[in-house]
Design a protein around this motif. Structure first.
Motif, PDB file in Angstrom:
ATOM      1  N   TRP A  90       0.842  -1.198   0.000  1.00  9.66           N
ATOM      2  CA  TRP A  90       0.000   0.000   0.000  1.00  9.66           C
ATOM      3  C   TRP A  90       0.880   1.252   0.000  1.00  9.66           C
ATOM      4  CZ3 TRP A  90      -0.571   3.955   3.598  1.00  9.66           C
ATOM      5  CH2 TRP A  90      -1.679   4.783   3.412  1.00  9.66           C
ATOM      6  N   TYR A  91       1.903   1.259   0.841  1.00  8.85           N
ATOM      7  CA  TYR A  91       2.818   2.395   0.922  1.00  8.85           C
ATOM      8  C   TYR A  91       3.547   2.580  -0.406  1.00  8.85           C
ATOM      9  CZ  TYR A  91       6.305   5.503   3.017  1.00  8.85           C
ATOM     10  OH  TYR A  91       7.090   6.574   3.311  1.00  8.85           O
ATOM     11  N   TYR A  92       3.992   1.485  -1.007  1.00 12.23           N
ATOM     12  CA  TYR A  92       4.696   1.534  -2.295  1.00 12.23           C
ATOM     13  C   TYR A  92       3.795   2.108  -3.385  1.00 12.23           C
ATOM     14  CZ  TYR A  92       7.001  -0.090  -6.549  1.00 12.23           C
ATOM     15  OH  TYR A  92       7.569  -0.159  -7.796  1.00 12.23           O
ATOM     16  N   ARG A  93       2.535   1.676  -3.424  1.00  4.12           N
ATOM     17  CA  ARG A  93       1.598   2.218  -4.424  1.00  4.12           C
ATOM     18  C   ARG A  93       1.407   3.721  -4.229  1.00  4.12           C
ATOM     19  NH1 ARG A  93      -1.066  -2.729  -3.457  1.00  4.12           N
ATOM     20  NH2 ARG A  93      -2.532  -1.726  -2.053  1.00  4.12           N
ATOM     21  N   GLY A  94       1.390   4.177  -2.985  1.00  2.76           N
ATOM     22  CA  GLY A  94       1.277   5.605  -2.709  1.00  2.76           C
ATOM     23  C   GLY A  94       2.487   6.374  -3.229  1.00  2.76           C
ATOM     24  N   ILE A  95       3.669   5.812  -3.049  1.00  6.52           N
ATOM     25  CA  ILE A  95       4.885   6.448  -3.565  1.00  6.52           C
ATOM     26  C   ILE A  95       4.821   6.514  -5.089  1.00  6.52           C
ATOM     27  CG2 ILE A  95       7.387   6.192  -3.854  1.00  6.52           C
ATOM     28  CD1 ILE A  95       7.403   4.900  -1.039  1.00  6.52           C
ATOM     29  N   GLN A  96       4.428   5.414  -5.720  1.00  7.51           N
ATOM     30  CA  GLN A  96       4.324   5.394  -7.180  1.00  7.51           C
ATOM     31  C   GLN A  96       3.348   6.451  -7.674  1.00  7.51           C
ATOM     32  OE1 GLN A  96       3.278   1.206  -7.798  1.00  7.51           O
ATOM     33  NE2 GLN A  96       5.068   1.079  -9.124  1.00  7.51           N
ATOM     34  N   HIS A  97       2.203   6.550  -7.008  1.00  3.38           N
ATOM     35  CA  HIS A  97       1.188   7.522  -7.404  1.00  3.38           C
ATOM     36  C   HIS A  97       1.737   8.946  -7.274  1.00  3.38           C
ATOM     37  CE1 HIS A  97      -2.779   9.125  -8.154  1.00  3.38           C
ATOM     38  NE2 HIS A  97      -2.705   9.851  -7.051  1.00  3.38           N
ATOM     39  N   GLY A  98       2.419   9.211  -6.171  1.00  2.00           N
ATOM     40  CA  GLY A  98       3.007  10.537  -5.967  1.00  2.00           C
ATOM     41  C   GLY A  98       4.050  10.867  -7.020  1.00  2.00           C
ATOM     42  N   MET A  99       4.868   9.879  -7.390  1.00  2.00           N
ATOM     43  CA  MET A  99       5.885  10.103  -8.420  1.00  2.00           C
ATOM     44  C   MET A  99       5.227  10.348  -9.778  1.00  2.00           C
ATOM     45  SD  MET A  99       8.640   7.246  -7.136  1.00  2.00           S
ATOM     46  CE  MET A  99       9.780   7.397  -8.500  1.00  2.00           C
ATOM     47  N   GLN A 100       4.149   9.642 -10.050  1.00  2.00           N
ATOM     48  CA  GLN A 100       3.422   9.841 -11.307  1.00  2.00           C
ATOM     49  C   GLN A 100       2.825  11.240 -11.369  1.00  2.00           C
ATOM     50  OE1 GLN A 100       0.120   7.170 -11.839  1.00  2.00           O
ATOM     51  NE2 GLN A 100      -0.324   7.895 -13.895  1.00  2.00           N
TER      52      GLN A 100
END
Length: 108
Positions: A90-100
């Motif tokens: 979940w945390y990793y997906r949040g980081i990916q979303h923020g980077m996108q």
């Protein structure tokens, strides 16, 4: 991130995030545990072996990563196997979303 002496909390958080990203990328879509030595983590993240190991331990302590020892057929210990937990994913997906989102704002 690299340097001498004590690390700031902000610096430690950067290392932890980098280690989490390294584990997530190594896992890929399979979500199978991956064997990563502290030396490999340190090289990927660009910090000392001690800092990479300490960051991995903090991620485990906070429930973002699971770790298990792994052994060769003759019983010799190999690099630990790491996997993101559900919360880590979940945390990793949040980081990916923020980077996108950051990439979209900068026009990448």
């Amino acid at each position: 991130m690299a340097g001498k002496g004590r690390a700031s909390v902000k610096d430690m958080e950067k290392v932890e995030t980098s280690v989490l990203l390294c584990i997530a990328r190594a896992q890929g879509a399979s979500n199978d545990p991956v064997r990563l030595s502290r030396n490999n983590l340190a090289k990927e993240v660009g910090v000392s072996t001690y800092r990479a190991g300490a960051a991995a331990m903090r991620l485990i302590k906070h429930g973002l990563v699971e770790s298990a020892p792994s052994f060769s057929a003759d019983g010799g210990q190999q690099a630990n196997a790491y996997a993101l937990t559900e919360m880590g994913e979940w945390y990793y997906r949040g980081i990916q979303h923020g980077m996108q989102m950051a990439g979209e704002r900068s026009g990448e």
